[in-house]
Structure formats: structure tokens, C-alpha cells
Design a protein around this motif. Structure first.
Motif, mmCIF file in Angstrom:
data_model
loop_
_atom_site.group_PDB
_atom_site.id
_atom_site.type_symbol
_atom_site.label_atom_id
_atom_site.label_comp_id
_atom_site.label_asym_id
_atom_site.label_seq_id
_atom_site.Cartn_x
_atom_site.Cartn_y
_atom_site.Cartn_z
ATOM 1 N N HIS A 1 -2.977 -5.779 11.732
ATOM 2 C CA HIS A 1 -3.332 -6.862 10.814
ATOM 3 C C HIS A 1 -4.852 -7.004 10.737
ATOM 4 N N THR A 2 -5.328 -7.242 9.518
ATOM 5 C CA THR A 2 -6.770 -7.492 9.339
ATOM 6 C C THR A 2 -7.043 -8.674 8.427
ATOM 7 N N SER A 3 -6.080 -9.096 7.632
ATOM 8 C CA SER A 3 -6.154 -10.129 6.586
ATOM 9 C C SER A 3 -6.640 -9.509 5.281
ATOM 10 N N ASN A 4 -6.480 -10.261 4.201
ATOM 11 C CA ASN A 4 -6.861 -9.763 2.885
ATOM 12 C C ASN A 4 -8.320 -10.040 2.520
ATOM 13 N N TYR A 5 -9.102 -10.434 3.488
ATOM 14 C CA TYR A 5 -10.545 -10.472 3.263
ATOM 15 C C TYR A 5 -11.133 -9.065 3.241
ATOM 16 N N TYR A 6 -10.333 -8.094 3.686
ATOM 17 C CA TYR A 6 -10.815 -6.720 3.803
ATOM 18 C C TYR A 6 -9.789 -5.772 3.183
ATOM 19 N N TYR A 7 -10.241 -4.591 2.781
ATOM 20 C CA TYR A 7 -9.340 -3.540 2.332
ATOM 21 C C TYR A 7 -8.744 -2.840 3.549
ATOM 22 N N ASN A 8 -7.568 -2.231 3.370
ATOM 23 C CA ASN A 8 -7.059 -1.322 4.403
ATOM 24 C C ASN A 8 -6.396 -0.132 3.708
ATOM 25 N N VAL A 9 -6.530 1.030 4.321
ATOM 26 C CA VAL A 9 -6.099 2.283 3.691
ATOM 27 C C VAL A 9 -4.597 2.313 3.416
ATOM 28 N N PRO A 10 -3.727 1.922 4.372
ATOM 29 C CA PRO A 10 -2.290 1.972 4.059
ATOM 30 C C PRO A 10 -1.911 1.152 2.836
ATOM 31 N N ALA A 11 -2.519 -0.028 2.665
ATOM 32 C CA ALA A 11 -2.188 -0.864 1.509
ATOM 33 C C ALA A 11 -2.661 -0.235 0.211
ATOM 34 N N ILE A 12 -3.818 0.411 0.244
ATOM 35 C CA ILE A 12 -4.323 1.090 -0.957
ATOM 36 C C ILE A 12 -3.378 2.225 -1.341
ATOM 37 N N GLU A 13 -2.937 3.003 -0.351
ATOM 38 C CA GLU A 13 -2.017 4.104 -0.625
ATOM 39 C C GLU A 13 -0.655 3.587 -1.097
ATOM 40 N N ALA A 14 -0.195 2.488 -0.489
ATOM 41 C CA ALA A 14 1.089 1.907 -0.883
ATOM 42 C C ALA A 14 1.038 1.387 -2.309
ATOM 43 N N ALA A 15 -0.065 0.760 -2.668
ATOM 44 C CA ALA A 15 -0.218 0.248 -4.034
ATOM 45 C C ALA A 15 -0.174 1.388 -5.041
ATOM 46 N N LYS A 16 -0.856 2.459 -4.738
ATOM 47 C CA LYS A 16 -0.884 3.609 -5.642
ATOM 48 C C LYS A 16 0.523 4.190 -5.835
ATOM 49 N N SER A 17 1.258 4.352 -4.726
ATOM 50 C CA SER A 17 2.607 4.913 -4.807
ATOM 51 C C SER A 17 3.557 3.985 -5.548
ATOM 52 N N LEU A 18 3.460 2.682 -5.284
ATOM 53 C CA LEU A 18 4.372 1.720 -5.910
ATOM 54 C C LEU A 18 4.125 1.608 -7.403
ATOM 55 N N LEU A 19 2.857 1.610 -7.807
ATOM 56 C CA LEU A 19 2.561 1.519 -9.233
ATOM 57 C C LEU A 19 3.018 2.779 -9.969
ATOM 58 N N LYS A 20 2.849 3.924 -9.343
ATOM 59 C CA LYS A 20 3.306 5.174 -9.961
ATOM 60 C C LYS A 20 4.823 5.174 -10.112
ATOM 61 N N ALA A 21 5.517 4.737 -9.076
ATOM 62 C CA ALA A 21 6.981 4.749 -9.095
ATOM 63 C C ALA A 21 7.556 3.703 -10.036
ATOM 64 N N SER A 22 6.884 2.564 -10.142
ATOM 65 C CA SER A 22 7.418 1.454 -10.931
ATOM 66 C C SER A 22 6.998 1.504 -12.397
#
Length: 395
Positions: free
Chosen positions: A73-94
Motif C-alpha cells: 500500500h502507498t495511497s493514491n497520492y502516488y503512482y504505482n506500477v501495478p495499478a498503471i499496468e492494471a489500468a492499461k489491461s482493463l481499458l484494453k479489455a473493456s
């Protein structure tokens, strides 16, 4: 400690908001669960349509273990790599344009409601906009989600809710039209109703709503929390219909066991709704949940999950049709892929309990419907094994 003692301790410590089945589950392997006494169960519930990959998928487990050793956990004040990758995959799939990660499906629904209301507010500065939802729908237990859940028994003790919500009849386009006013800002529905009895939207209904929304600049919001992430044989159930929503919600299979969810927006809504300060979450999109999502998409590709759901889902449909024709207590059979239901003349609670005694986990959808939402990795042999136990229990 034995299972009986565990249950007694739970009943004295936990708030009694569930009528739990009298079993303490301890571990899983493949599509099977085991209780604390070592009894084996074939699982056709998957944690209520959550555990898409089954239990002990090594790639999934290793991804979580590796992320735990990095940071959780880091909070959403910062970026994190897994979330960036997850967002990319989810947007592509959806095929959507922007995503906001949440901790659960109910939180995703809350965010979707806020985005719709903010979109409408920015158009005319008014705060009295209306949402049309469906009767017999289920969207969650939080106050906003309850407000659009079309079952009065869930809502009545918690009034007043958010207000300005009307209920139409699923698959009845005229019912929807009758509820539309110049204050309507969104139409909210499950692409396939789950808790309400496994009712898929019809092509005519969903396409008709999309036309109305386009004509009147009303937002179409599709709840894909239970029916999405491959459960119907399509990555999201709306892909089957070719009817793209303006906002959609996702959870359950999205993280396949770790708490997580998301609401997704098209560009029009993303550019004209929530801005910094309008919405937030402490844990949503944390590295651990995002690592789970990334592992899910990886395994979906490697295991050809969608093809498996279509093939085994068709087989399950065929076998349940046969069972319905053999049993006079079964009056209807509905569903798509690995989200199906049998409707009985009688309450199904005793049947489900008997199945559990015989080593099969099933759940209900209402008092008289058995719901089949197994892990998406099940085989035709698992379907045959399930039917042996179900028939024995019915007898």
C-alpha cells in the motif's frame, strides 16, 4: 478445535448479518474446497462468482507473494506500477477510456452514481436529477447502491436513501420510457441480473435503452460486477450485445479473490464529470489488488478462459435443460456462460443444504432459484460430477 467449536466462537463474536451455512472452509485446490474437518466439496459458487481461476493457481499466487515482498500500500497520492499496468489491461479489455479503482463492487457503484450526477450537474447546474434503475436488481449494500437496488426489503429499514430514483421493469422498454423525464440523468442496470434471478437483458431492450440515451443525452450505466470478467463467455457481458455503456462497474473476477473493483467511463463522461477532490479512496488501486488484476488478465490469456467458458457453459446449459425436463419441481432455466440459474416451485434452501452434505457447494438467488457460478476453469467432467450430486440431493 473442531468445526462445531469454530462456529460457536464465530456466532459469539461476529455481527449476525449472515445466515451462514454450517461449515468452516479452510483451504482450496483447483475447483474444490475443504473444511476444517477435511471434507471435500466441489465448488460451484466460487465465492459468489469471484474466484475465476479456481484455487491454488500458481501464477496468480506467485504474483501476490512477489508484490507482498515489494509493497502492499502507498495511497493514491502516488503512482504505482501495478495499478498503471492494471489500468492499461482493463481499458484494453473493456474498450472503455478511463478507470477508477475501488475496493469493492458497491464502491464502484457509488462512484458511478457520483459521476453520473456530476455530469448532469455540469450541464445545467441542477441537483434534482433522476436515475432509473430496474426492479429486482441488486447493486450492493451501501447507501447509494441500496438506493438503486430494486428490492424493497433491502431498502425499507434504511430510508431515506439518496432519492430521485425510479424503478422500471427489466426487459420492458415501455416501462423505462414511462419513467423518463427531463430530469433523467442515467439508466442503471445489470447486463445480466444476478441476485434478482439470473435474467439476461434482451437484445431489443439493451439496444433500445442505448438509443434513448443517445437521443436524450442520458447516461447508460451497466453493472458488470457479477456478469463481467469472462463469466458469460465474453470479457464483459455487454460485448455480446454490442451496446457500449457510458459508465460500467466491475469487481469480483477482476481481482479473483483479493478485495478490489473499478468503475470505468467513456471519454465523454470522463472529460465532463469527476475532477480532483470529487472522489477518492485510501486503498483502491493499491499495488496488491492491482497485482491480482494483472495476474488475472495474464491467466485469462494463457488459459483461454473465454473459450473455456463458452464451451463448458454451453455444456452446462444443455445438461441443466435436461435436468429441468426430468424434474417437475423445476419451472425455468436461464443464463449465459457460467452464470446460470434453475427456478423451482419450492424453496431451494433445503436442496442447497443437502448438496452441501453430499459435497457440493451451490448458492441461491432469491428463495427459489439455485445459482451456478463456478470458477471459470471448470471442465465438462466437473459439470457431470456436479449433476450426480445435485440429482442425488434432489432425490
Amino acid at each position: 478445535m473442531g468445526m462445531k467449536e469454530y462456529i460457536e466462537e464465530a456466532e459469539s463474536a461476529l455481527l449476525h448479518t449472515y445466515n451462514r451455512y454450517q461449515v468452516v472452509l479452510d483451504r482450496g485446490d483447483g475447483v474444490y474446497l475443504y473444511d476444517t474437518d477435511g471434507k471435500k466439496y466441489l465448488d460451484f459458487c466460487a465465492g459468489i462468482a469471484v474466484f475465476a481461476l479456481g484455487y491454488q493457481d500458481k501464477v496468480y499466487n506467485d504474483a501476490l507473494k512477489n508484490q507482498i515482498d515489494k509493497v502492499i500500500h502507498t495511497s493514491n497520492y502516488y503512482y504505482n506500477v501495478p495499478a498503471i499496468e492494471a489500468a492499461k489491461s482493463l481499458l484494453k479489455a473493456s474498450k472503455m477510456d478511463r478507470v477508477f479503482f475501488t475496493n469493492s463492487g458497491a464502491e464502484a457503484v457509488e462512484g458511478a452514481i457520483k459521476a453520473a450526477r456530476k455530469y448532469a450537474y455540469l450541464k445545467d447546474g441542477s441537483t434534482d436529477h433522476e436515475i432509473i434503475a430496474m426492479e429486482h436488481s441488486f447493486h450492493g449494500r451501501t447507501m447509494g447502491a441500496l438506493s438503486i437496488t430494486g428490492n424493497p426489503k433491502y431498502r425499507e429499514a434504511f430510508q431515506p436513501l439518496i432519492g430521485n430514483v425510479k424503478f422500471a421493469t427489466m426487459n420492458d422498454l415501455e416501462s423505462v420510457k414511462a419513467n423518463i423525464t427531463d430530469k433523467t440523468c442515467a439508466i442503471f442496470l445489470e447486463t445480466v441480473q444476478g441476485e434478482g434471478g439470473i435474467y439476461p437483458a434482451t437484445d431489443e431492450f439493451l439496444k433500445g435503452i442505448r438509443e434513448i440515451c443517445d437521443e436524450k443525452d442520458i447516461l447508460l450505466i451497466l453493472d458488470e460486477i457479477q456478469c463481467g470478467m469472462g463469466r458469460t463467455g465474453y470479457m464483459f457481458a455487454w460485448h455480446k450485445y454490442g451496446v457500449k455503456p457510458d459508465i460500467m462497474t466491475s469487481a469480483k473476477g477482476l481481482t479473483a479473490g483479493v478485495a478490489g473493483g473499478a468503475f470505468l467511463l467513456n471519454k465523454k463522461v470522463a472529460d465532463n464529470s469527476l475532477v480532483a477532490g470529487d472522489h477518492g479512496t485510501t486503498y483502491g488501486g493499491n499495488p496488491l489488488a492491482a497485482a491480482a488484476t494483472n495476474a488475472v488478465f495474464k491467466r485469462f490469456d494463457e488459459l483461454n478462459i473465454l473459450d473455456n467458458v463458452k464451451e463448458v457453459g454451453d455444456y452446462l446449459f444443455e445438461k441443466l435443460e435436461e435436468l429441468m425436463n426430468e424434474n417437475e419441481d423445476i419451472i425455468a432455466h436461464r443464463g449465459i456462460g457460467l452464470m446460470q440459474g434453475l427456478e423451482f416451485k419450492i424453496p431451494v434452501g433445503p436442496i442447497i443444504n443437502k448438496c452441501m452434505d453430499n459435497g457440493l457447494i451451490l448458492i441461491n438467488a432469491g428463495t427459489n432459484i439455485i445459482r451456478f457460478v463456478p470458477p471459470l476453469v471448470i471442465t465438462k467432467q466437473n459439470v457431470d460430477d456436479m449433476l450426480v450430486i445435485l440429482k442425488k440431493s434432489l432425490a
